[in-house]
Design an enzyme around this catalytic site. Sequence first.
Site, PDB file in Angstrom:
ATOM      1  N   HIS A 147      -5.825 -23.753  14.038  1.00 51.90           N
ATOM      2  CA  HIS A 147      -5.914 -24.051  15.464  1.00 51.90           C
ATOM      3  C   HIS A 147      -4.696 -24.842  15.912  1.00 51.90           C
ATOM      4  O   HIS A 147      -4.718 -26.077  15.888  1.00 51.90           O
ATOM      5  CB  HIS A 147      -7.185 -24.848  15.745  1.00 51.90           C
ATOM      6  CG  HIS A 147      -8.448 -24.122  15.379  1.00 51.90           C
ATOM      7  ND1 HIS A 147      -8.878 -23.995  14.088  1.00 51.90           N
ATOM      8  CD2 HIS A 147      -9.353 -23.465  16.147  1.00 51.90           C
ATOM      9  CE1 HIS A 147     -10.018 -23.296  14.070  1.00 51.90           C
ATOM     10  NE2 HIS A 147     -10.330 -22.965  15.301  1.00 51.90           N
ATOM     11  N   ILE A 200      -9.717 -23.910  28.445  1.00 47.76           N
ATOM     12  CA  ILE A 200      -9.623 -22.790  27.498  1.00 47.76           C
ATOM     13  C   ILE A 200     -10.622 -23.020  26.381  1.00 47.76           C
ATOM     14  O   ILE A 200     -10.715 -24.112  25.822  1.00 47.76           O
ATOM     15  CB  ILE A 200      -8.202 -22.717  26.878  1.00 47.76           C
ATOM     16  CG1 ILE A 200      -7.169 -22.284  27.919  1.00 47.76           C
ATOM     17  CG2 ILE A 200      -8.181 -21.779  25.670  1.00 47.76           C
ATOM     18  CD1 ILE A 200      -7.258 -20.852  28.371  1.00 47.76           C
ATOM     19  N   HIS A 217      -5.783 -21.118  20.869  1.00 50.05           N
ATOM     20  CA  HIS A 217      -6.812 -22.048  20.399  1.00 50.05           C
ATOM     21  C   HIS A 217      -7.019 -21.914  18.902  1.00 50.05           C
ATOM     22  O   HIS A 217      -7.044 -22.907  18.181  1.00 50.05           O
ATOM     23  CB  HIS A 217      -8.127 -21.785  21.142  1.00 50.05           C
ATOM     24  CG  HIS A 217      -9.314 -22.471  20.552  1.00 50.05           C
ATOM     25  ND1 HIS A 217      -9.743 -23.702  20.992  1.00 50.05           N
ATOM     26  CD2 HIS A 217     -10.143 -22.117  19.551  1.00 50.05           C
ATOM     27  CE1 HIS A 217     -10.792 -24.071  20.268  1.00 50.05           C
ATOM     28  NE2 HIS A 217     -11.051 -23.123  19.399  1.00 50.05           N
ATOM     29  N   GLU A 251     -34.010 -35.749  20.048  1.00 51.20           N
ATOM     30  CA  GLU A 251     -34.036 -35.729  18.587  1.00 51.20           C
ATOM     31  C   GLU A 251     -32.661 -35.438  17.994  1.00 51.20           C
ATOM     32  O   GLU A 251     -32.255 -36.022  16.998  1.00 51.20           O
ATOM     33  CB  GLU A 251     -35.040 -34.690  18.085  1.00 51.20           C
ATOM     34  CG  GLU A 251     -36.480 -34.939  18.508  1.00 51.20           C
ATOM     35  CD  GLU A 251     -36.791 -34.410  19.890  1.00 51.20           C
ATOM     36  OE1 GLU A 251     -35.913 -33.787  20.525  1.00 51.20           O
ATOM     37  OE2 GLU A 251     -37.935 -34.615  20.354  1.00 51.20           O
ATOM     38  N   HIS A 305     -46.536 -27.386  17.551  1.00 47.65           N
ATOM     39  CA  HIS A 305     -46.350 -28.734  17.010  1.00 47.65           C
ATOM     40  C   HIS A 305     -46.643 -28.824  15.514  1.00 47.65           C
ATOM     41  O   HIS A 305     -46.478 -29.890  14.929  1.00 47.65           O
ATOM     42  CB  HIS A 305     -47.228 -29.739  17.774  1.00 47.65           C
ATOM     43  CG  HIS A 305     -46.671 -30.097  19.121  1.00 47.65           C
ATOM     44  ND1 HIS A 305     -46.350 -29.142  20.061  1.00 47.65           N
ATOM     45  CD2 HIS A 305     -46.358 -31.288  19.690  1.00 47.65           C
ATOM     46  CE1 HIS A 305     -45.867 -29.740  21.149  1.00 47.65           C
ATOM     47  NE2 HIS A 305     -45.870 -31.032  20.946  1.00 47.65           N
TER      48      HIS A 305
END
Lengths: 699, 699
Positions: free
Chosen positions: B30, B194, B287, B445, B507
Amino acid sequence: AVGWTDVDVRAVDTVRVLAADAVQNVGSGHPGTAMSLAPLAYLLYQNVMRHDPSEPHWLGRDRFVLSAGHSSLTQYIQLYLSGYGLELDDLRALRSWGSATPGHPEVHHTTGVEITTGPLGSGLASAVGMAMAQRRQRGMLDPDAPEGQSPFDHHVWVIASDGDIMEGVSSEASSLAGHQELSNLTVVYDQNFISIEDDTDISFSEDVGKRYEAYGWHVETVDWRQGAGESGDAVDTRGQGPYTEDVDALHAALQASRERTDKPTLVILRTIIAWPAPEAQDTGASHGSALGEDEVAATKKILGFDPAVSFPVEDAVLEHTRSVVERGRQARAAWQERFDAWRAANPERAALLDRLQAKQLPEGLEQALPTFDADAKGMATRKASGEVLSALADVMPELWGGSADLAGSNNTTMKGVPSFVPDGKATEMFPGHRYGRTMHFGIREHGMGMILNGIALEGLTRPYGGTFLVFSDYMRPAVRLASIQQLPVVYVWTHDSIGLGEDGPTHQPVEHLAALRAIPGLDVVRPADANETAVAWRTILGSVDHPAALALTRQNVPTFDRSVMASAEGVARGGYVLAEAEGGTPQVVLIGTGSEVQLAVEARETLQSAGIPTRVVSMPCREWFDEQDQAYRDEVLPPQVRARVSVEAGVSQGWRELVGDAGRMVSLEHFGASADYETLYREFGITAEAVVEAARACL
Amino acid sequence: AVGWTDVDVRAVDTVRVLAADAVQNVGSGHPGTAMSLAPLAYLLYQNVMRHDPSEPHWLGRDRFVLSAGHSSLTQYIQLYLSGYGLELDDLRALRSWGSATPGHPEVHHTTGVEITTGPLGSGLASAVGMAMAQRRQRGMLDPDAPEGQSPFDHHVWVIASDGDIMEGVSSEASSLAGHQELSNLTVVYDQNFISIEDDTDISFSEDVGKRYEAYGWHVETVDWRQGAGESGDAVDTRGQGPYTEDVDALHAALQASRERTDKPTLVILRTIIAWPAPEAQDTGASHGSALGEDEVAATKKILGFDPAVSFPVEDAVLEHTRSVVERGRQARAAWQERFDAWRAANPERAALLDRLQAKQLPEGLEQALPTFDADAKGMATRKASGEVLSALADVMPELWGGSADLAGSNNTTMKGVPSFVPDGKATEMFPGHRYGRTMHFGIREHGMGMILNGIALEGLTRPYGGTFLVFSDYMRPAVRLASIQQLPVVYVWTHDSIGLGEDGPTHQPVEHLAALRAIPGLDVVRPADANETAVAWRTILGSVDHPAALALTRQNVPTFDRSVMASAEGVARGGYVLAEAEGGTPQVVLIGTGSEVQLAVEARETLQSAGIPTRVVSMPCREWFDEQDQAYRDEVLPPQVRARVSVEAGVSQGWRELVGDAGRMVSLEHFGASADYETLYREFGITAEAVVEAARACL
């Protein structure tokens, strides 16, 4: 003004009492929000939403999403009052075995429930998908109708709680909803300043309205806590002034949101939880616990009900509320005229709609699928997947999808297909329009997962979404909900092992295949080559009642010579004999998945050369293989052949089941590293030599 | 003004060239962001951050978090220029096997790297944890020093990309950072418009600055795209005017953020990616791909470097940049004086610090741990866990934690301990102050998981965080990063099975134990009763190099009579013989975890009554058991006893490994349902009878 009569007011108070009674009766549950949101829920079901309780699957209905799923009574009581089939006995059976009123709303289980909610944020985020699907469906079937005039126009209504607003998944989806200018979406955020840890001040002080404006939403505040006539800004108006349930203001905000054509709406509704329970109101305890008999009685007294009577519903109330059925029928009849006119004018589109509603695959799908010539250099399975998608673009218009900012890497873009973006937001690389087809989720994997669920719930289209396999972790709660809801969502997860190479351990899935196989109802499919990829896609698309995940390589894998090896059709059975043992019955069976099948094939050559008849089984989908009858499974994995070796570039967890006590597993029990992939396979011992060695060790 | 000389400017341009060369050399990587952020990174390492390359672990150093981990060169090149030990050969070895410069930064691997990043959003969210930990550490060790005067004051600096800002996890953590008024945190958001799908317009049009203001952050925009002297608002100023890298404006924004004492700062830095590469600048391709030789050469020409020379670093540049070592030494010497003074004045706290730095447990921990009397009615293991935490509060001040809005359910609050909230944000239920200890994560969380990682990385305290086990899915990417980074984070996951009852399938964890055991390096601990819970906590706290998860019941489980059964000390070995077979060597071994051990115990009674000598093994932690030597494992699970039954209220995946071909598994292979837990266990066949039947079937 909505013009509620005394009966309406009595009905709303009845809702509060039923909520308190239902939780008290079962001994656990969430009464507070169902009480304070009684006016909102009643307004939606009686005055705002377009729906017909006598035809819950009416194509033209609005959708209702109770993102605050713990407050399931908010929905159940309205379903009862509206006449969806729930009765008082169902409310009495709340949260009990086999009842129609489980702890959280479950789609396919309770008539009138559109979506399973409970995990916070999931409903709101999925509602964004519903709103996107509505626009895509309209674009596919009726693109030229004026706004609001198409039988495919409908609105999505959401009730969200503090938890929904705090969860990152709703942030992701809400940002995208603003970007997509989803004016068919209204979220009512019940801002009651109470969550399980009591006063939300302890962890939450952001300005939610400002945040949603930043996303590009229209934000409207209806502050019942402030006193009539005043409107508060931000979160600094708590508990000031008298509590006045200004239903007209709420109604106006909801109706205005339906009229908007430029952006989604967030209505911030400031309430007092458990209103008007004298002691429980405005407390954390009222969120998730029964109020207690005394408090229920006191509430009934305040509301003019006999404290001694449980589940009190006056005939006049029920008669009044059930008149929504007749209004719904009338609305549906008016809609039917528009629909029939559309049908008559659009025979081809009508035929498409019929096929979509029948959940049938298009004719010509088989023929459209590409096949790939044998090639030792081969092709990455992600690339083969991309070619399959492009080949299906014309034949299967209901198939659409995209990636969480990895389109080029995931090969998720159908060639030549326009992007699904508001007019004016297309880019040079991605031309498109509001009725386009390629989705761009941004770097929002979790939001993508929930949006895919919402699209599938809308019911007419087939969505897929891509990211790297390692980031399936980011969207795991959505995958689980797809499985629970039996939704035919397809995940395109590429870069499926250390084979992705240089990006290193944070990007290399190791435990993910095992962890995903653990989810009940999810098919995990890891094809070995280009032709297996095509058959995998076809098999996946043939199912309509559960999600499936493709695990695809970044790196090239050989395209096997099917004139020598077995046909890739075997993929549909989950596992099949790819290369048979020569020179006698097999002494050893090598089982591989995906990019490691080639190692098994290579190892077979060595073992055969050494005179050991060796069978190679390609096992792209454990779940499909498990569904086969015992005879087929024994045919592929003969019980008498106990020398079995599995090879997969991930943790071995779960493979003992197939290789047995005498078998061996060539696997990777630790995180990866940054290097070119050939080096990683070699250094980590995922090699043909390792397979040979393992085979010899168990012979 | 920062007053850069020509050598500084040359050094910054050298950074750009090195970034382009390094990626070109290895062929992937990159380059774009490392080029355009060269002035920012240089400014941080040379002019802004307090650090000493000769002492990378200096207690008083600022922390640097490259949340945009893909741009690892941004950090590696500064580590090289600053003198952290990286040299040009390391840059040449980028992304290759065994190098000090892997694809993404890895803590414990490259000197000067504070945190492993790459999965987007994770760095920013963990940085929030670092900033929280800094405040807690100061509060624990030096609460009375004036702001900025304590040796325990330091600042956390983050570089974030579009992806970091889009991910929900950073939304969660940023909202909490605003709430917590973390003025020791500065995030520079590189807004270059970008991402991998090219122009971010395709999926991202929110007003990020406004969103962060809504969170309670100070937002500063430095718009290099707009031209010097002008400042843009929001995102509507793209590419207007000349590109001017106004380093003084950036420096001023960074320095001002360090001075603030009221809130965290977001600096929105508008850049052109890959600047000044003539063709690659402002493109998605720059990128994540090498620029190509021609483009690298063209860039060098523009910057006045010889296109024929790779990795060009002039002596004058290196000499100049490495002078940061001397400045760092001086800063550290000044700090040392303050530190020594603190030491002298605070002998007890200094002793505590010594223990924390040595990563030793406190004396008296063993004695502080509660033991629980035998009790058939018993106690939920979540409750036992809460009692353990309260018992440890005084003896282990470095232990702190909280819950994602489930404190009361998770039993994560140490009794009497104040909450960690800004002064004035405590609530009636949770008194506290800025140096408090009980954390309140809100319904976030995933943010919690990353924050726990950041706290552990700061190094002086031991964090834990709670939610329901099913919602471990929400935080899974954080758990994986804790494992990769070998961080001693503790998860308190309660409601660990269908035993939670009425809340229903959304759950109820079913696949989670298996899915978590699949993560390398994570210990999953599911104690069977209160005493096992205490030993589990003690064992977990004894490790400092990896995370551990407690899976705890909502429902009561019997507290076993240890005068009859074996001591709970066996927990430390992962699995142990809880109840020995009577009347001979065992014919069958029953293996249970958590709440299902009682079923094995009950089944044993039946089997013993039928004359079948039956052993019960409690197996709270598969990972700890696997670490034992073969002799111990064979002692617990004698190889000759092939009749083995496992019982766990979750998917069986992974248990075949222990029960073998001849064994059986009593498990749950589908989602749960909403009902009281006794009914669920019965209806789903997780019963003592089922265990007996399975045992008989394999005898």
